[in-house]
Scaffold this motif. Structure first.
Motif, PDB file in Angstrom:
ATOM      1  N   ILE A  78       0.863  -1.183   0.000  1.00  0.00           N
ATOM      2  CA  ILE A  78       0.000   0.000   0.000  1.00  0.00           C
ATOM      3  C   ILE A  78       0.894   1.225   0.000  1.00  0.00           C
ATOM      4  CG2 ILE A  78      -1.787   1.295   1.218  1.00  0.00           C
ATOM      5  CD1 ILE A  78      -2.739  -1.271   2.474  1.00  0.00           C
ATOM      6  N   MET A  79       0.783   2.039  -1.037  1.00  0.00           N
ATOM      7  CA  MET A  79       1.586   3.244  -1.133  1.00  0.00           C
ATOM      8  C   MET A  79       0.953   4.365  -0.310  1.00  0.00           C
ATOM      9  SD  MET A  79       4.025   2.267  -3.234  1.00  0.00           S
ATOM     10  CE  MET A  79       4.838   3.793  -3.700  1.00  0.00           C
ATOM     11  N   LEU A  80       1.798   5.145   0.350  1.00  0.00           N
ATOM     12  CA  LEU A  80       1.355   6.328   1.080  1.00  0.00           C
ATOM     13  C   LEU A  80       1.715   7.542   0.234  1.00  0.00           C
ATOM     14  CD1 LEU A  80       2.683   5.370   4.634  1.00  0.00           C
ATOM     15  CD2 LEU A  80       0.418   4.950   3.680  1.00  0.00           C
ATOM     16  N   THR A  81       0.695   8.298  -0.198  1.00  0.00           N
ATOM     17  CA  THR A  81       0.932   9.407  -1.118  1.00  0.00           C
ATOM     18  C   THR A  81       0.385  10.706  -0.555  1.00  0.00           C
ATOM     19  OG1 THR A  81      -1.155   9.141  -2.331  1.00  0.00           O
ATOM     20  CG2 THR A  81       0.711   7.818  -3.057  1.00  0.00           C
ATOM     21  N   GLU A  86      -1.335  13.323  -7.520  1.00  0.00           N
ATOM     22  CA  GLU A  86      -2.175  12.341  -8.190  1.00  0.00           C
ATOM     23  C   GLU A  86      -1.346  11.378  -9.040  1.00  0.00           C
ATOM     24  OE1 GLU A  86      -5.446  12.024  -7.749  1.00  0.00           O
ATOM     25  OE2 GLU A  86      -5.468  13.709  -6.361  1.00  0.00           O
ATOM     26  N   THR A  87      -0.279  11.894  -9.653  1.00  0.00           N
ATOM     27  CA  THR A  87       0.540  11.030 -10.506  1.00  0.00           C
ATOM     28  C   THR A  87       1.254   9.964  -9.701  1.00  0.00           C
ATOM     29  OG1 THR A  87       2.363  12.623 -10.345  1.00  0.00           O
ATOM     30  CG2 THR A  87       0.901  12.810 -12.256  1.00  0.00           C
ATOM     31  N   ASP A  88       1.550  10.241  -8.432  1.00  0.00           N
ATOM     32  CA  ASP A  88       2.199   9.249  -7.576  1.00  0.00           C
ATOM     33  C   ASP A  88       1.320   8.014  -7.425  1.00  0.00           C
ATOM     34  OD1 ASP A  88       4.304  10.929  -7.273  1.00  0.00           O
ATOM     35  OD2 ASP A  88       3.898  11.465  -5.187  1.00  0.00           O
ATOM     36  N   LYS A  89       0.014   8.243  -7.285  1.00  0.00           N
ATOM     37  CA  LYS A  89      -0.907   7.126  -7.092  1.00  0.00           C
ATOM     38  C   LYS A  89      -0.910   6.209  -8.305  1.00  0.00           C
ATOM     39  CE  LYS A  89      -3.887  10.207  -4.393  1.00  0.00           C
ATOM     40  NZ  LYS A  89      -5.188  10.894  -4.329  1.00  0.00           N
ATOM     41  N   VAL A  90      -1.027   6.811  -9.474  1.00  0.00           N
ATOM     42  CA  VAL A  90      -1.080   6.025 -10.702  1.00  0.00           C
ATOM     43  C   VAL A  90       0.233   5.303 -10.941  1.00  0.00           C
ATOM     44  CG1 VAL A  90      -1.384   6.116 -13.200  1.00  0.00           C
ATOM     45  CG2 VAL A  90      -2.808   7.537 -11.726  1.00  0.00           C
ATOM     46  N   LEU A  91       1.361   5.993 -10.756  1.00  0.00           N
ATOM     47  CA  LEU A  91       2.663   5.369 -10.984  1.00  0.00           C
ATOM     48  C   LEU A  91       2.888   4.211 -10.024  1.00  0.00           C
ATOM     49  CD1 LEU A  91       5.340   5.226 -12.418  1.00  0.00           C
ATOM     50  CD2 LEU A  91       6.210   7.019 -10.900  1.00  0.00           C
ATOM     51  N   GLY A  92       2.499   4.392  -8.762  1.00  0.00           N
ATOM     52  CA  GLY A  92       2.633   3.306  -7.794  1.00  0.00           C
ATOM     53  C   GLY A  92       1.865   2.073  -8.216  1.00  0.00           C
ATOM     54  N   LEU A  93       0.643   2.261  -8.688  1.00  0.00           N
ATOM     55  CA  LEU A  93      -0.169   1.145  -9.155  1.00  0.00           C
ATOM     56  C   LEU A  93       0.441   0.508 -10.398  1.00  0.00           C
ATOM     57  CD1 LEU A  93      -3.685   2.790  -8.694  1.00  0.00           C
ATOM     58  CD2 LEU A  93      -2.724   0.958  -7.291  1.00  0.00           C
ATOM     59  N   GLU A  94       0.993   1.333 -11.277  1.00  0.00           N
ATOM     60  CA  GLU A  94       1.633   0.820 -12.487  1.00  0.00           C
ATOM     61  C   GLU A  94       2.834  -0.062 -12.153  1.00  0.00           C
ATOM     62  OE1 GLU A  94       0.728   0.955 -15.511  1.00  0.00           O
ATOM     63  OE2 GLU A  94      -0.464   2.747 -15.887  1.00  0.00           O
ATOM     64  N   LEU A  95       3.529   0.265 -11.065  1.00  0.00           N
ATOM     65  CA  LEU A  95       4.718  -0.493 -10.680  1.00  0.00           C
ATOM     66  C   LEU A  95       4.395  -1.754  -9.889  1.00  0.00           C
ATOM     67  CD1 LEU A  95       7.102   2.446  -9.694  1.00  0.00           C
ATOM     68  CD2 LEU A  95       7.301   0.958 -11.693  1.00  0.00           C
ATOM     69  N   GLY A  96       3.117  -1.955  -9.595  1.00  0.00           N
ATOM     70  CA  GLY A  96       2.732  -3.192  -8.920  1.00  0.00           C
ATOM     71  C   GLY A  96       2.182  -3.034  -7.523  1.00  0.00           C
ATOM     72  N   ALA A  97       2.045  -1.782  -7.040  1.00  0.00           N
ATOM     73  CA  ALA A  97       1.406  -1.597  -5.734  1.00  0.00           C
ATOM     74  C   ALA A  97      -0.050  -2.029  -5.824  1.00  0.00           C
ATOM     75  CB  ALA A  97       1.504  -0.130  -5.303  1.00  0.00           C
ATOM     76  N   ASP A  98      -0.574  -2.534  -4.733  1.00  0.00           N
ATOM     77  CA  ASP A  98      -1.946  -3.015  -4.724  1.00  0.00           C
ATOM     78  C   ASP A  98      -2.947  -1.912  -4.419  1.00  0.00           C
ATOM     79  OD1 ASP A  98      -1.672  -6.177  -4.746  1.00  0.00           O
ATOM     80  OD2 ASP A  98      -0.096  -5.381  -3.473  1.00  0.00           O
ATOM     81  N   ASP A  99      -2.495  -0.873  -3.732  1.00  0.00           N
ATOM     82  CA  ASP A  99      -3.427   0.103  -3.205  1.00  0.00           C
ATOM     83  C   ASP A  99      -2.658   1.354  -2.806  1.00  0.00           C
ATOM     84  OD1 ASP A  99      -5.794   1.157  -2.333  1.00  0.00           O
ATOM     85  OD2 ASP A  99      -6.194  -0.376  -0.823  1.00  0.00           O
ATOM     86  N   TYR A 100      -3.378   2.399  -2.440  1.00  0.00           N
ATOM     87  CA  TYR A 100      -2.732   3.583  -1.909  1.00  0.00           C
ATOM     88  C   TYR A 100      -3.617   4.241  -0.864  1.00  0.00           C
ATOM     89  CZ  TYR A 100      -5.756   6.112  -5.208  1.00  0.00           C
ATOM     90  OH  TYR A 100      -6.837   6.595  -5.894  1.00  0.00           O
ATOM     91  N   ILE A 101      -2.982   4.934   0.060  1.00  0.00           N
ATOM     92  CA  ILE A 101      -3.678   5.736   1.060  1.00  0.00           C
ATOM     93  C   ILE A 101      -3.140   7.152   0.945  1.00  0.00           C
ATOM     94  CG2 ILE A 101      -4.074   6.151   3.526  1.00  0.00           C
ATOM     95  CD1 ILE A 101      -3.799   3.206   4.036  1.00  0.00           C
ATOM     96  N   THR A 102      -4.050   8.101   0.888  1.00  0.00           N
ATOM     97  CA  THR A 102      -3.656   9.499   0.756  1.00  0.00           C
ATOM     98  C   THR A 102      -3.490  10.141   2.128  1.00  0.00           C
ATOM     99  OG1 THR A 102      -4.851   9.698  -1.343  1.00  0.00           O
ATOM    100  CG2 THR A 102      -4.318  11.738  -0.193  1.00  0.00           C
ATOM    101  N   LYS A 103      -2.364  10.827   2.301  1.00  0.00           N
ATOM    102  CA  LYS A 103      -2.135  11.582   3.538  1.00  0.00           C
ATOM    103  C   LYS A 103      -2.851  12.929   3.436  1.00  0.00           C
ATOM    104  CE  LYS A 103       2.606   9.828   4.144  1.00  0.00           C
ATOM    105  NZ  LYS A 103       4.021  10.245   4.247  1.00  0.00           N
ATOM    106  N   PRO A 104      -3.479  13.393   4.523  1.00  0.00           N
ATOM    107  CA  PRO A 104      -3.678  12.706   5.806  1.00  0.00           C
ATOM    108  C   PRO A 104      -4.791  11.662   5.673  1.00  0.00           C
ATOM    109  CG  PRO A 104      -4.767  14.834   5.840  1.00  0.00           C
ATOM    110  CD  PRO A 104      -4.043  14.759   4.525  1.00  0.00           C
TER     111      PRO A 104
END
Length: 227
Positions: A78-81, A86-104
């Motif tokens: 799970i990426m913390l962004t 917004e581009t961090d979320k997409v790139l993380g998923l493209e690299l194989g991350a399963d999910d993301y949580i936005t701070k805060p």
């Protein structure tokens, strides 16, 4: 002893919040404050889940995710962004991350994401071969798909997505339905995670991802598997 979660973040206040709340839920916790330490901790004890910040010293979260995915398509990441990235979320998923949580983030959201991602990796799938169709095989024992004898090397999320769609060939599922059924919780955010997962999946199982033969799009509705 509870399952182990690896927290990777260089912000002490974020680490403290995550550490406290995860331990309160019964998880064991490992902590790394930079990318190199994250890989070292991961190699010492493979965790049940990784919470991975994007902005890290020495080695950023994208590179950490990429290196882990070279040999491990199962452990949930799970990426913390940051909210505005917004581009961090997409790139993380493209690299194989399963999910993301936005701070805060909220504690409720954190618990939902962690539980859902760990739960799906723990799910026991019965039977060795799920589907065989004209050179297309879903192997439930190896958690992978084979196309004309070649393994697609899917991540856990990608495998679950194609398995779910293929279990009801011809039925169109909306993005919201896929988030609920495959991601296993009410999604906190937009629906791009589905589109990214489908795109990555097509790149791995389709001969021509621009002209898919298995995972089809019903414009304005969602996705379906050709039976």
């Amino acid at each position: 002893m509870g399952k182990t979660v690896l927290i990777v973040d260089d912000e002490k206040n974020i680490v403290d919040i995550l550490n406290f709340n995860l331990k309160k839920e019964g998880y064991e916790v490992m902590v790394a404050h930079d990318g190199h330490s994250a890989l070292e901790k991961y190699s010492l004890k493979r965790p049940a889940l990784i919470l991975l910040d994007v902005m890290l010293p020495r080695l950023d979260g994208f590179e950490v995710c990429k290196r882990i995915r070279e040999n491990d398509n199962i452990t949930p990441i799970i990426m913390l962004t940051a909210l505005e990235e917004e581009t961090d979320k997409v790139l993380g998923l493209e690299l194989g991350a399963d999910d993301y949580i936005t701070k805060p983030f909220s504690v409720r959201e954190l618990h939902a994401r962690v539980r859902a991602n760990i739960r799906r990796t723990d799910a026991q799938v019965e039977g060795q071969t799920g589907i065989k169709q004209d050179g297309f095989v879903i192997d439930r024992e190896r958690f992978d798909v084979y196309v004309n004898g070649c393994g697609a090397e899917l991540t856990q999320r990608e495998f679950e997505l194609v398995s779910f769609l293929a279990s009801s060939p011809g039925k169109v599922f909306s993005r919201e339905e896929l988030l609920h059924e495959v991601w296993q919780y009410d999604y906190f955010g937009d629906l791009r995670a589905v589109d990214v997962a489908v795109r990555r999946l097509r790149e791995k199982i389709e001969t021509d991802s621009a002209r898919p033969a298995y995972i089809m799009t019903k414009r304005g509705v969602g996705y379906y598997f050709v039976g």
